[in-house]
Design a protein around this motif. Structure first.
Motif, PDB file in Angstrom:
ATOM      1  N   HIS A  24       6.446  -9.215 -12.475  1.00  0.00           N
ATOM      2  CA  HIS A  24       5.139  -8.622 -12.185  1.00  0.00           C
ATOM      3  C   HIS A  24       5.292  -7.125 -11.985  1.00  0.00           C
ATOM      4  O   HIS A  24       6.322  -6.668 -11.482  1.00  0.00           O
ATOM      5  CB  HIS A  24       4.574  -9.219 -10.892  1.00  0.00           C
ATOM      6  CG  HIS A  24       4.754 -10.705 -10.809  1.00  0.00           C
ATOM      7  ND1 HIS A  24       5.615 -11.296  -9.924  1.00  0.00           N
ATOM      8  CD2 HIS A  24       4.197 -11.701 -11.550  1.00  0.00           C
ATOM      9  CE1 HIS A  24       5.577 -12.626 -10.093  1.00  0.00           C
ATOM     10  NE2 HIS A  24       4.729 -12.895 -11.080  1.00  0.00           N
ATOM     11  N   ASP A  30       5.156  -4.207  -9.896  1.00  0.00           N
ATOM     12  CA  ASP A  30       5.505  -3.965  -8.481  1.00  0.00           C
ATOM     13  C   ASP A  30       6.881  -4.539  -8.123  1.00  0.00           C
ATOM     14  O   ASP A  30       7.500  -4.082  -7.182  1.00  0.00           O
ATOM     15  CB  ASP A  30       4.442  -4.395  -7.454  1.00  0.00           C
ATOM     16  CG  ASP A  30       4.366  -5.899  -7.169  1.00  0.00           C
ATOM     17  OD1 ASP A  30       5.218  -6.653  -7.643  1.00  0.00           O
ATOM     18  OD2 ASP A  30       3.423  -6.289  -6.457  1.00  0.00           O
ATOM     19  N   ASP A  31       7.377  -5.533  -8.907  1.00  0.00           N
ATOM     20  CA  ASP A  31       8.717  -6.081  -8.626  1.00  0.00           C
ATOM     21  C   ASP A  31       9.755  -4.967  -8.668  1.00  0.00           C
ATOM     22  O   ASP A  31      10.625  -4.869  -7.797  1.00  0.00           O
ATOM     23  CB  ASP A  31       9.108  -7.152  -9.658  1.00  0.00           C
ATOM     24  CG  ASP A  31       8.301  -8.438  -9.513  1.00  0.00           C
ATOM     25  OD1 ASP A  31       7.624  -8.617  -8.490  1.00  0.00           O
ATOM     26  OD2 ASP A  31       8.359  -9.257 -10.454  1.00  0.00           O
ATOM     27  N   HIS A  57       9.738 -15.175 -10.659  1.00  0.00           N
ATOM     28  CA  HIS A  57      10.925 -14.350 -10.413  1.00  0.00           C
ATOM     29  C   HIS A  57      12.195 -15.079 -10.843  1.00  0.00           C
ATOM     30  O   HIS A  57      13.088 -14.486 -11.448  1.00  0.00           O
ATOM     31  CB  HIS A  57      11.040 -13.992  -8.934  1.00  0.00           C
ATOM     32  CG  HIS A  57      10.019 -13.015  -8.459  1.00  0.00           C
ATOM     33  ND1 HIS A  57      10.113 -12.366  -7.252  1.00  0.00           N
ATOM     34  CD2 HIS A  57       8.873 -12.580  -9.023  1.00  0.00           C
ATOM     35  CE1 HIS A  57       9.073 -11.565  -7.093  1.00  0.00           C
ATOM     36  NE2 HIS A  57       8.296 -11.682  -8.157  1.00  0.00           N
TER      37      HIS A  57
HETATM   38 ZN   LIG Z   1       6.692 -10.463  -8.366  1.00  0.00          ZN
END
Ligand SMILES: [Zn+2]
Length: 229
Positions: free
Chosen positions: A16, A18-19, A122
């Motif tokens: 995603h 922001d990861d 993730h």
């Molecule tokens: Zn994430």
């Protein structure tokens, strides 16, 4: 001064937008300052899981590009899989996408999400990055995972059989943490008020904790999966 093995081309693979910032934003900013060419690959481009009805889904590509710019990332590739739906994408397809990134960018180093995270996205991305960066295949000499507040720590607190065990620390300056926080702001609501884990103070608290583990003021911690010298 300790010996520091030279990273020249870094590929960051996240599920995603922001990861990359939560997990390694300070280190990305520092490495970019040091002349490392950084490429970011994000597999999903929406925030579909946040909206119960599925309506009002926001495309995060512009936020990802803004955050990347703040961190000094030169190349950004956002793929169009759905947030929290990577388990509906076949292994083969996910692996092919990340393998293509590795083939095109030829990184010597890959950072990715941890298999220990409660987020299925993730864990799947971590696996795909390992497949793409597997030994003897392509340019990758080093593969490491990063930790993400309210994903990695929640995994640890939820009885998952594997836990994040840092074995690599990157020292950071104040400016790197400031850029990490600024990049998080590109994601709007992502930055929450204290004491949320994804608050400015929460980000700083983790950097101070990881730093103090190695007698540094600030650091980000990683778990090295493999290094080939
Ligand atoms: Zn994430």
């Amino acid at each position: 001064m300790a010996m520091h093995r030279k990273i020249r081309r870094l590929l960051v693979v996240g599920a995603h937008g922001d990861d990359e910032t939560l997990g390694a934003g300070g280190t990305i900013a520092r490495l970019a300052d040091e002349g490392v060419v950084v490429s970011l690959c994000v597999l999903t481009n929406d925030d579909g899981s946040r909206s119960a009805t599925g309506s009002g889904v926001v495309n995060r590509t512009a936020s990802i590009e803004l955050a990347a710019k703040t961190l000094g990332v030169e190349r950004v590739r956002v793929h169009e899989f759905g947030d929290n739906r990577l388990d509906t994408v076949g292994n083969l397809e996910l692996n092919r996408v990340v393998e293509r990134e590795v083939r095109e960018f030829e990184p010597d180093t890959v950072f990715t999400t941890s298999m220990c995270d409660l987020s299925t996205d993730h864990a799947l991305v971590s696996r795909a990055a390992r497949v793409a960066g597997r030994p003897g295949k392509g340019s990758v000499r080093e593969l490491r995972t990063f930790e993400i507040r309210s994903a990695t720590d929640v995994g640890e607190a939820s009885g998952l059989p594997v836990v994040f065990r840092p074995n690599c620390w990157e020292r950071l300056d104040e400016t790197h943490i400031e850029r990490k926080v600024e990049a998080l702001r590109a994601y709007g609501k992502e930055l929450e008020p204290w004491p949320a884990p994804r608050s400015e103070r929460g980000v700083r608290a983790l950097a101070e904790y990881r730093g103090s583990q190695v007698s540094a003021c600030l650091a980000e911690a990683f778990e090295i999966v493999r290094i080939v010298y």
